[in-house]
Motif scaffolding. Structure first.
Motif, PDB file in Angstrom:
ATOM      1  N   TRP A   9     126.511  88.806  95.290  1.00 52.85           N
ATOM      2  CA  TRP A   9     126.521  88.627  96.732  1.00 52.85           C
ATOM      3  C   TRP A   9     126.102  87.209  97.121  1.00 52.85           C
ATOM      4  CZ3 TRP A   9     128.811  91.238 100.345  1.00 52.85           C
ATOM      5  CH2 TRP A   9     129.089  92.604 100.169  1.00 52.85           C
ATOM      6  N   GLN A  10     125.163  86.649  96.365  1.00 51.60           N
ATOM      7  CA  GLN A  10     124.694  85.308  96.689  1.00 51.60           C
ATOM      8  C   GLN A  10     125.811  84.277  96.527  1.00 51.60           C
ATOM      9  OE1 GLN A  10     121.286  84.979  97.617  1.00 51.60           O
ATOM     10  NE2 GLN A  10     122.007  83.006  98.411  1.00 51.60           N
ATOM     11  N   GLY A  11     126.668  84.496  95.543  1.00 50.19           N
ATOM     12  CA  GLY A  11     127.753  83.552  95.326  1.00 50.19           C
ATOM     13  C   GLY A  11     129.045  83.908  96.015  1.00 50.19           C
ATOM     14  N   ALA A  12     129.080  85.050  96.715  1.00 53.44           N
ATOM     15  CA  ALA A  12     130.332  85.491  97.336  1.00 53.44           C
ATOM     16  C   ALA A  12     130.799  84.530  98.420  1.00 53.44           C
ATOM     17  CB  ALA A  12     130.156  86.898  97.915  1.00 53.44           C
ATOM     18  N   ALA A  13     129.898  84.008  99.220  1.00 55.97           N
ATOM     19  CA  ALA A  13     130.292  83.159 100.348  1.00 55.97           C
ATOM     20  C   ALA A  13     130.826  81.801  99.884  1.00 55.97           C
ATOM     21  CB  ALA A  13     129.097  82.950 101.281  1.00 55.97           C
ATOM     22  N   PHE A  38     110.029 100.379 103.332  1.00 52.80           N
ATOM     23  CA  PHE A  38     110.318  99.084 103.960  1.00 52.80           C
ATOM     24  C   PHE A  38     111.607  98.480 103.380  1.00 52.80           C
ATOM     25  CE2 PHE A  38     109.901  94.434 103.590  1.00 52.80           C
ATOM     26  CZ  PHE A  38     109.906  94.097 104.936  1.00 52.80           C
ATOM     27  N   THR A  39     111.762  98.578 102.060  1.00 59.36           N
ATOM     28  CA  THR A  39     112.945  98.009 101.397  1.00 59.36           C
ATOM     29  C   THR A  39     114.221  98.731 101.820  1.00 59.36           C
ATOM     30  OG1 THR A  39     111.600  97.381  99.490  1.00 59.36           O
ATOM     31  CG2 THR A  39     113.978  97.494  99.162  1.00 59.36           C
ATOM     32  N   GLU A  40     114.153 100.059 101.911  1.00 59.29           N
ATOM     33  CA  GLU A  40     115.334 100.822 102.329  1.00 59.29           C
ATOM     34  C   GLU A  40     115.779 100.416 103.732  1.00 59.29           C
ATOM     35  OE1 GLU A  40     114.278 104.886 101.931  1.00 59.29           O
ATOM     36  OE2 GLU A  40     114.303 104.863  99.727  1.00 59.29           O
ATOM     37  N   ARG A  41     114.842 100.196 104.624  1.00 52.83           N
ATOM     38  CA  ARG A  41     115.195  99.792 105.989  1.00 52.83           C
ATOM     39  C   ARG A  41     115.807  98.387 106.006  1.00 52.83           C
ATOM     40  NH1 ARG A  41     110.636 101.093 110.361  1.00 52.83           N
ATOM     41  NH2 ARG A  41     112.388 100.374 111.636  1.00 52.83           N
ATOM     42  N   MET A  42     115.250  97.498 105.214  1.00 56.25           N
ATOM     43  CA  MET A  42     115.781  96.148 105.153  1.00 56.25           C
ATOM     44  C   MET A  42     117.208  96.133 104.611  1.00 56.25           C
ATOM     45  SD  MET A  42     113.785  93.653 106.244  1.00 56.25           S
ATOM     46  CE  MET A  42     114.394  92.255 105.309  1.00 56.25           C
ATOM     47  N   LEU A  43     117.440  96.882 103.533  1.00 55.95           N
ATOM     48  CA  LEU A  43     118.770  96.898 102.925  1.00 55.95           C
ATOM     49  C   LEU A  43     119.777  97.613 103.824  1.00 55.95           C
ATOM     50  CD1 LEU A  43     120.222  95.966 100.377  1.00 55.95           C
ATOM     51  CD2 LEU A  43     119.718  98.177  99.343  1.00 55.95           C
ATOM     52  N   GLY A  44     119.329  98.628 104.542  1.00 56.44           N
ATOM     53  CA  GLY A  44     120.232  99.369 105.418  1.00 56.44           C
ATOM     54  C   GLY A  44     120.666  98.580 106.630  1.00 56.44           C
ATOM     55  N   SER A  45     119.872  97.598 107.050  1.00 53.78           N
ATOM     56  CA  SER A  45     120.211  96.812 108.239  1.00 53.78           C
ATOM     57  C   SER A  45     120.896  95.490 107.896  1.00 53.78           C
ATOM     58  CB  SER A  45     118.942  96.527 109.048  1.00 53.78           C
ATOM     59  OG  SER A  45     118.017  95.775 108.280  1.00 53.78           O
ATOM     60  N   LEU A  90     119.708  92.989  90.278  1.00 54.40           N
ATOM     61  CA  LEU A  90     119.679  91.528  90.282  1.00 54.40           C
ATOM     62  C   LEU A  90     121.057  90.937  89.985  1.00 54.40           C
ATOM     63  CD1 LEU A  90     116.273  90.821  88.490  1.00 54.40           C
ATOM     64  CD2 LEU A  90     116.805  90.658  90.941  1.00 54.40           C
ATOM     65  N   HIS A  91     121.824  91.615  89.128  1.00 57.49           N
ATOM     66  CA  HIS A  91     123.190  91.158  88.865  1.00 57.49           C
ATOM     67  C   HIS A  91     124.037  91.255  90.138  1.00 57.49           C
ATOM     68  CE1 HIS A  91     126.944  90.426  86.820  1.00 57.49           C
ATOM     69  NE2 HIS A  91     127.430  91.601  87.210  1.00 57.49           N
ATOM     70  N   LEU A  92     123.893  92.364  90.862  1.00 57.37           N
ATOM     71  CA  LEU A  92     124.632  92.526  92.110  1.00 57.37           C
ATOM     72  C   LEU A  92     124.170  91.504  93.145  1.00 57.37           C
ATOM     73  CD1 LEU A  92     126.656  94.112  93.837  1.00 57.37           C
ATOM     74  CD2 LEU A  92     124.805  95.728  94.382  1.00 57.37           C
ATOM     75  N   ARG A  93     122.880  91.226  93.170  1.00 55.93           N
ATOM     76  CA  ARG A  93     122.374  90.209  94.105  1.00 55.93           C
ATOM     77  C   ARG A  93     123.023  88.855  93.827  1.00 55.93           C
ATOM     78  NH1 ARG A  93     119.178  86.039  93.520  1.00 55.93           N
ATOM     79  NH2 ARG A  93     117.996  85.241  95.320  1.00 55.93           N
ATOM     80  N   ASN A  94     123.139  88.497  92.559  1.00 52.30           N
ATOM     81  CA  ASN A  94     123.767  87.214  92.226  1.00 52.30           C
ATOM     82  C   ASN A  94     125.234  87.175  92.671  1.00 52.30           C
ATOM     83  OD1 ASN A  94     121.394  86.294  91.080  1.00 52.30           O
ATOM     84  ND2 ASN A  94     121.949  86.986  89.019  1.00 52.30           N
ATOM     85  N   THR A 103     122.248  90.910 102.415  1.00 52.09           N
ATOM     86  CA  THR A 103     122.385  91.902 101.350  1.00 52.09           C
ATOM     87  C   THR A 103     121.693  91.422 100.080  1.00 52.09           C
ATOM     88  OG1 THR A 103     124.501  92.652 102.252  1.00 52.09           O
ATOM     89  CG2 THR A 103     124.016  93.222  99.968  1.00 52.09           C
ATOM     90  N   ALA A 104     121.848  90.136  99.761  1.00 55.23           N
ATOM     91  CA  ALA A 104     121.189  89.576  98.577  1.00 55.23           C
ATOM     92  C   ALA A 104     119.673  89.656  98.708  1.00 55.23           C
ATOM     93  CB  ALA A 104     121.636  88.131  98.371  1.00 55.23           C
ATOM     94  N   GLN A 105     119.158  89.386  99.907  1.00 59.47           N
ATOM     95  CA  GLN A 105     117.717  89.476 100.127  1.00 59.47           C
ATOM     96  C   GLN A 105     117.227  90.922  99.986  1.00 59.47           C
ATOM     97  OE1 GLN A 105     117.065  87.754 103.992  1.00 59.47           O
ATOM     98  NE2 GLN A 105     117.487  85.651 103.309  1.00 59.47           N
ATOM     99  N   GLY A 106     118.019  91.862 100.512  1.00 60.68           N
ATOM    100  CA  GLY A 106     117.652  93.263 100.401  1.00 60.68           C
ATOM    101  C   GLY A 106     117.639  93.741  98.959  1.00 60.68           C
ATOM    102  N   LEU A 107     118.609  93.285  98.167  1.00 62.12           N
ATOM    103  CA  LEU A 107     118.662  93.669  96.754  1.00 62.12           C
ATOM    104  C   LEU A 107     117.493  93.067  95.973  1.00 62.12           C
ATOM    105  CD1 LEU A 107     122.502  93.334  96.171  1.00 62.12           C
ATOM    106  CD2 LEU A 107     121.160  95.450  96.008  1.00 62.12           C
ATOM    107  N   ALA A 108     117.078  91.859  96.351  1.00 64.22           N
ATOM    108  CA  ALA A 108     115.906  91.256  95.712  1.00 64.22           C
ATOM    109  C   ALA A 108     114.655  92.070  96.021  1.00 64.22           C
ATOM    110  CB  ALA A 108     115.742  89.809  96.173  1.00 64.22           C
ATOM    111  N   LEU A 109     114.536  92.524  97.280  1.00 65.16           N
ATOM    112  CA  LEU A 109     113.394  93.369  97.644  1.00 65.16           C
ATOM    113  C   LEU A 109     113.438  94.704  96.899  1.00 65.16           C
ATOM    114  CD1 LEU A 109     113.083  92.821 101.502  1.00 65.16           C
ATOM    115  CD2 LEU A 109     111.442  92.142  99.744  1.00 65.16           C
TER     116      LEU A 109
END
Length: 273
Positions: free
Chosen positions: A83-87, A208-215, A77-81, A222-228
């Motif tokens: 990535w979410q703020g990177a842009a 399912f999560t691994e496929r989402m994060l890998g694509s 979740l820390h990494l997701r945050n 990436t943030a959505q994949g990390l949340a999943l």
């Protein structure tokens, strides 16, 4: 000359006693000698082996799985945050370095998580195979699949969503205690079904999560994949709790069943006597 004591067998000693009355009866051949008995009256060669030590190791590791899942959720979740703020970051270089540090921390957490999960899986399968062997001793008539499937069933694609459950169902039924009259006591399968349902749900969601994060290709994806991934780890924690309870319950059932005597096989009509 008959034995002077029993008056049945031939006397073989100087004082007129037979081999039985004199205590000089030779030992029986190995294939005719009565088998020594183990706990509960089970023969030493086939009485069940204790699953207690393996069960304790599995339950301890399942607790460790929960702890490593929590660590992975926190770092994920820390990494997701990040990535979410990177842009939207004004200082992209500083934000990029923070993302890199958070990514390295998450990688360490997931590496530990996967190692602990692998060790837990190995010990669980060893425990599962032992309980299946014990169930074969308790009641082979209710075993739907052979002991080899207690190991191999976990590694067959697609079938591993069903085969281990069939093995577990036979173990659960065969390990049920018996009543004084010799009948099997019914034990609810609610815990068995709950554990297996959550295990299947967790396994499918992980894939399912691994496929989402890998694509994922953008920071938002990436943030959505990390949340999943955090959600998948949370579901794994939920699934670990009934797994731990299942191991403890089945082990307790087998210990109690081993303390009871074997149930005699029913007589076959017309069998030779």
């Amino acid at each position: 000359m008959l034995c002077t004591r029993c008056r049945i067998r031939t006397a073989v000693t100087d004082d007129g006693l037979c081999t039985f009355c004199s205590g000089t009866r030779p030992p029986l051949p190995d294939h005719l000698a009565p088998a020594a008995l183990g706990p509960g009256g089970w023969g030493v060669g086939d009485w069940p082996r204790s699953p207690v030590a393996l069960a304790r190791a599995v339950t301890a590791l399942l607790g460790t799985v929960i702890a490593t899942d929590l660590a992975a959720i926190g770092t994920g979740l820390h990494l997701r945050n990040m990535w979410q703020g990177a842009a939207d970051a004004e200082d992209t270089a500083a934000q990029g370095s923070r993302v890199q540090w958070a990514d390295q921390l998450h990688d360490v957490a997931t590496d530990v998580q996967q190692t602990v999960f692998l060790l837990t899986g190995i010990l669980f399968i060893l425990w599962f195979h032992r309980t299946r062997r014990n169930a074969e001793v308790f009641d082979p008539s209710v075993q739907k699949m052979g002991p080899g499937w207690a190991v191999g069933g976990w590694f067959v694609p697609v079938a591993n969503l069903w085969f281990p459950y069939r093995v577990a169902d036979g173990i659960w039924t065969g390990s049920a205690p018996v009543s004084p009259e010799g009948g099997r006591v019914a034990v609810s399968r609610a815990l068995l079904n709950f554990w297996w349902g959550l295990w299947v749900a967790s396994t499918v969601f992980d894939h399912f999560t691994e496929r989402m994060l890998g694509s994922s290709g953008t920071p938002e994806q990436t943030a959505q994949g990390l949340a999943l991934m955090a959600a998948a780890d949370g579901l794994e924690i939920v699934a670990a709790v009934p797994a731990l309870l299942f191991v403890r319950a089945l082990t307790r059932m087998q210990v109690e069943r081993a303390a009871q005597p074997p149930v005699p096989a029913p007589a076959v009509p017309g069998a030779h006597r």
